[in-house]
Design a protein around this motif. Structure first.
Motif, PDB file in Angstrom:
ATOM      1  N   SER A 276       0.832  -1.205   0.000  1.00 42.91           N
ATOM      2  CA  SER A 276       0.000   0.000   0.000  1.00 42.91           C
ATOM      3  C   SER A 276       0.866   1.254   0.000  1.00 42.91           C
ATOM      4  O   SER A 276       0.590   2.204  -0.732  1.00 42.91           O
ATOM      5  N   VAL A 277       1.900   1.227   0.836  1.00 41.31           N
ATOM      6  CA  VAL A 277       2.786   2.388   0.908  1.00 41.31           C
ATOM      7  C   VAL A 277       3.484   2.594  -0.435  1.00 41.31           C
ATOM      8  O   VAL A 277       3.562   3.709  -0.954  1.00 41.31           O
ATOM      9  N   VAL A 278       3.948   1.481  -1.047  1.00 41.69           N
ATOM     10  CA  VAL A 278       4.632   1.583  -2.338  1.00 41.69           C
ATOM     11  C   VAL A 278       3.684   2.167  -3.386  1.00 41.69           C
ATOM     12  O   VAL A 278       4.047   3.060  -4.158  1.00 41.69           O
ATOM     13  N   MET A 279       2.436   1.689  -3.400  1.00 39.44           N
ATOM     14  CA  MET A 279       1.466   2.203  -4.371  1.00 39.44           C
ATOM     15  C   MET A 279       1.190   3.681  -4.141  1.00 39.44           C
ATOM     16  O   MET A 279       1.088   4.465  -5.090  1.00 39.44           O
ATOM     17  N   PHE A 280       1.088   4.060  -2.868  1.00 35.85           N
ATOM     18  CA  PHE A 280       0.860   5.465  -2.531  1.00 35.85           C
ATOM     19  C   PHE A 280       2.014   6.319  -3.049  1.00 35.85           C
ATOM     20  O   PHE A 280       1.805   7.378  -3.662  1.00 35.85           O
ATOM     21  N   LEU A 281       3.248   5.838  -2.856  1.00 38.46           N
ATOM     22  CA  LEU A 281       4.417   6.616  -3.289  1.00 38.46           C
ATOM     23  C   LEU A 281       4.481   6.702  -4.811  1.00 38.46           C
ATOM     24  O   LEU A 281       4.823   7.746  -5.361  1.00 38.46           O
ATOM     25  N   ILE A 282       4.146   5.593  -5.509  1.00 39.53           N
ATOM     26  CA  ILE A 282       4.154   5.626  -6.977  1.00 39.53           C
ATOM     27  C   ILE A 282       3.189   6.707  -7.466  1.00 39.53           C
ATOM     28  O   ILE A 282       3.530   7.550  -8.308  1.00 39.53           O
ATOM     29  N   LEU A 283       1.978   6.703  -6.930  1.00 39.45           N
ATOM     30  CA  LEU A 283       0.974   7.678  -7.350  1.00 39.45           C
ATOM     31  C   LEU A 283       1.418   9.096  -7.018  1.00 39.45           C
ATOM     32  O   LEU A 283       1.291  10.007  -7.830  1.00 39.45           O
ATOM     33  N   LEU A 284       1.972   9.270  -5.814  1.00 40.16           N
ATOM     34  CA  LEU A 284       2.410  10.590  -5.383  1.00 40.16           C
ATOM     35  C   LEU A 284       3.498  11.103  -6.321  1.00 40.16           C
ATOM     36  O   LEU A 284       3.433  12.237  -6.809  1.00 40.16           O
ATOM     37  N   ALA A 285       4.482  10.239  -6.627  1.00 38.64           N
ATOM     38  CA  ALA A 285       5.596  10.648  -7.473  1.00 38.64           C
ATOM     39  C   ALA A 285       5.089  11.023  -8.861  1.00 38.64           C
ATOM     40  O   ALA A 285       5.440  12.071  -9.410  1.00 38.64           O
ATOM     41  N   LEU A 286       4.233  10.172  -9.438  1.00 42.98           N
ATOM     42  CA  LEU A 286       3.740  10.453 -10.784  1.00 42.98           C
ATOM     43  C   LEU A 286       2.912  11.731 -10.810  1.00 42.98           C
ATOM     44  O   LEU A 286       3.032  12.539 -11.742  1.00 42.98           O
ATOM     45  N   THR A 287       2.072  11.931  -9.797  1.00 41.41           N
ATOM     46  CA  THR A 287       1.223  13.113  -9.772  1.00 41.41           C
ATOM     47  C   THR A 287       2.052  14.381  -9.643  1.00 41.41           C
ATOM     48  O   THR A 287       1.835  15.364 -10.348  1.00 41.41           O
TER      49      THR A 287
END
Lengths: 301, 410
Positions: A276-287
């Protein structure tokens, strides 16, 4: 302006007053959004049993197990294919639909309502309907193909990734269109009509007007649609879960469906929270990257 | 004015506290029972049991709550984590291992008499016995057998159901030769119990899922078991593309009369009675390979260690739920197999049920190991890779075996 409205206020007070006024809301938002993230991050670096009881700090063992998991890379790649496929497909289809619905024609209101109606249907219901339609032995799709004599033996559409995954992406596009078209329509109706008239008088063709006026002016709306759709689709669980549960052999699994399996089927809450944390960071970075690119472009223009 | 207000509030609070205190005092004789949903009859049946018990023990209260099986594990997990677990719960027997490991389940041996324990059919008590201690009582049990469509087999010139796999292949070939949209042998290829459908073949070929603490799914017997299914798909003896069909899908084909043979549990009898009453079918043992086998599954009623009323909870189980009278009512309503010897006598003259109970001597149960769900998914992935032709039986099973061995070492 506040000085004019309230002449007795000094400069200091007028500056801090708005912040003080929104402070409760900000604190509340931090509590609502921040606490779960903190809890999740905390869980992801500890040993957790299936009943959610965290014990010792475990040296990022959850993360190393996640990254070294034989399925992880495949899940990530499929998630990106799924996300880009649905988002790009949605936008490519939504722009012409929005342009047509922006023209004046008989029955335009009805057409707009029809385009928006699927929005009111829950994703799960939509997925169940498609699952039944695509059933090889008793589904509507095969029955129709039989009627037209295009089929000799039944096709199990959801039995292999070769057909199942593209179909899931297509359904994903279908359910994302209403929201996207609505945003584009809002954008189109806000465009000033005088510059289009001026362009017509100057002899610009329809394509030129679209390419050099409509598209650049729609850019802010395109940005919103890209970022929001990206987040929705990346985290979209019901379509794939209902239609295939990631089967056969994980070939339609994406990160979020795998997350569900890890947490609620396997009881691997530690690995699940790390994911979940990894997915959150991926989305945050891309956004953030996208927002910065968009802002730089805007400034350059 | 202000002061009296405060005092009034205080006295109200004191009154509320007294009320709360009183209600907890009377709660001391209340037990909460959480159950999984089997059918529309489940709730009513247990409400009646509770009423029966309460009439014999005035003052005690039994509260029944029925939950969908899909949500049960998650609901209990949340309740346990939040410290609000019920007193008794129905669980899938294989969950028990985690409950025992985390010290959540209460051992029952000190609450029951040897005579009571001896009343159960031994095979069904074994799965809820861990390290020699009994942690639950089997509430529902099922074994699997082969349903066959008598009309379809007769049309293909087969008058007796095949007893072994060679016979199944032979019969399926004859059904295929009839043409039309009927299939010889139903093969499940997706979702829950896809693995079980292969265990029938694995066990009858003499294989084991886990043997001596190591995975047995890549043994020569296992490869032979999967190669059999794969060759049946390739020869068109099953429905096409099995990975598109889950258990309900293949059962639907059987109810439509479009499948010659299907392996499944006793619940299909009830469905046929309601949905396809004209279907002319029979029930036979699971086809033999080198040996006989079937899949036994039990659900368990367990008592939580956290319960303040363990004595009372056990009394409800021993004096009401597991008495022949209520067991017979339960099995009749839900269509499962009898779990108590006394109860079994009531069903001795049901020939269809006999097909299932006769198999019990050969029943295998899911192994009691941690990480079982993850192993199941590894096995299903291997099966699906083989069924879709993405991989050959041996390499696919070897991959699953490696995953299982890794999980066993954790």
């Amino acid at each position: 302006m506040s000085g004019a409205a309230n002449p007795s206020a000094n400069g200091m007070g007028s500056k801090t007053a708005p912040y003080m006024l929104i402070l409760p809301a900000i604190l509340f938002a931090f509590w609502i959004i921040g606490y779960p993230i903190y809890d999740l991050a905390n869980m992801s670096v500890h040993s957790v049993n299936r009943f959610g009881v965290t014990t010792t700090f475990n040296d990022f063992n959850n993360y190393s197990r996640l990254f070294s998991h034989q399925l992880f890379v495949g899940m990530l790649v499929r998630t990106l294919i799924w996300t880009f496929g649905v988002v790009v497909g949605t936008i490519v289809l939504s722009v012409p639909v929005a342009l047509i619905l922006n023209e004046k024609f008989f029955g335009r209101q009805i057409a707009r309502i029809i385009i928006m109606l699927p929005w009111a249907v829950s994703l799960t219901m939509m997925a169940i309907v498609w699952r039944w339609s695509l059933n090889g032995q008793s589904g509507m799709v095969n029955a129709t193909l039989y009627q037209f004599g295009m089929l000799q033996s039944p096709i199990e559409w959801l039995a292999t990734a070769g057909t199942a995954f593209p179909i899931e992406i297509a359904v994903g596009i279908l359910v994302s269109i209403p929201f996207t078209v609505t945003v584009f329509l809002g954008g189109l109706s806000s465009l000033p009509s005088d510059i289009f008239e001026a362009a017509r008088i100057d002899g610009a063709s329809a394509w030129q007007r679209f390419r050099y006026l409509t598209m650049p002016l729609l850019k802010p709306f395109l940005n919103i649609v890209l970022v929001l759709n990206f987040i929705y689709v990346f985290n979209s669980f019901p379509l794939i879960w209902v239609m295939t549960q990631g089967d056969p052999a994980n070939s339609t699994d994406i990160l979020v469906t795998w997350l569900y399996k890890l947490a609620f089927r396997y009881g691997e809450l530690g690995m699940a929270s790390a994911l979940s944390v990894v997915m959150f960071l991926i989305l945050l970075a891309l956004t953030i990257t996208y927002a910065m690119l968009a802002m730089r472009n805007e400034r350059r223009n | 004015m202000h002061k009296t207000g405060t005092r009034r509030v205080l006295s109200l609070l004191a009154g509320a506290a007294a009320l709360v205190g009183m209600s907890t005092a009377s709660d001391a004789a209340t037990i909460r029972v959480v159950l999984g949903y089997y059918s529309a009859a489940t709730q009513g049946l247990f409400e009646e049991m509770a009423k029966d018990y309460m009439s014999k023990h005035p003052g005690d209260e039994v509260k029944i709550e029925v939950i969908q099986w899909d949500n049960l594990q998650q609901r209990l997990t949340t309740d346990i984590a939040g410290g609000t677990a019920p007193d008794i719960s129905m669980i899938g027997t294989r969950w028990l291992l985690d409950y025992v490991k985390n010290d959540i389940a209460e051992p029952m041996d000190s609450y029951i008499t040897p005579e009571f324990k001896a009343g159960f059919i031994d095979a069904f008590l074994a799965p809820s016995t861990l390290d020699g201690k009994l942690y639950g009582l089997p509430i529902a049990a099922s074994a699997r057998a082969m349903y066959y469509n008598k009309d379809l087999l007769a049309k293909a010139g087969v008058n007796e159901p095949p007893a072994n796999w060679d016979g199944v292949v032979d019969t399926a070939k004859k059904i295929k030769a009839l043409g039309g949209d009927s299939y010889g042998f139903a093969l499940q290829g997706k979702e829950i119990e896809t693995d079980a459908y292969w265990y029938y073949s694995l066990w009858t070929h003499g294989g084991e899922i886990i043997k001596d603490g190591k995975s047995g799914v890549a043994s020569p017997e296992a490869v032979a078991a999967l190669t059999l299914y794969k060759s049946m798909i390739d020869d068109g003896l099953t429905e096409p593309d099995p990975t598109g069909l889950n258990r309900q899908d293949i059962e639907r084909l059987f109810k439509q009369g479009r499948v010659g043979m299907i392996l499944t549990g006793p619940w299909l009898r009830g469905q046929i009675k309601d949905e396809a009453p004209t279907l002319n079918y029979g029930i036979a043992p699971i086809p033999e390979g080198t040996t006989k086998a079937t899949y036994g599954v039990t659900d368990t009623l367990m008592v939580f260690k956290s319960s303040p009323n363990k004595e009372l909870a056990m009394k409800f189980l021993t004096e009401t739920v597991f008495t022949p009278e209520w067991r017979i009512k339960f099995s009749k309503a839900e269509g499962f197999l009898p779990v108590m010897k006394e109860e079994a006598k009531a069903f001795a003259d049901d020939p269809q049920l006999k097909a299932f109970t006769d198999m019990l001597a050969y029943a295998h149960f899911a192994p009691a190991v941690a990480n079982w769900e993850q192993m199941v998914d590894a096995i299903i992935a291997a099966l699906q890779k083989t069924y879709t032709g993405q991989s050959q039986p041996e390499p696919a099973l070897k991959e699953a075996a490696a995953t299982i061995d890794g999980l066993l070492q954790q």
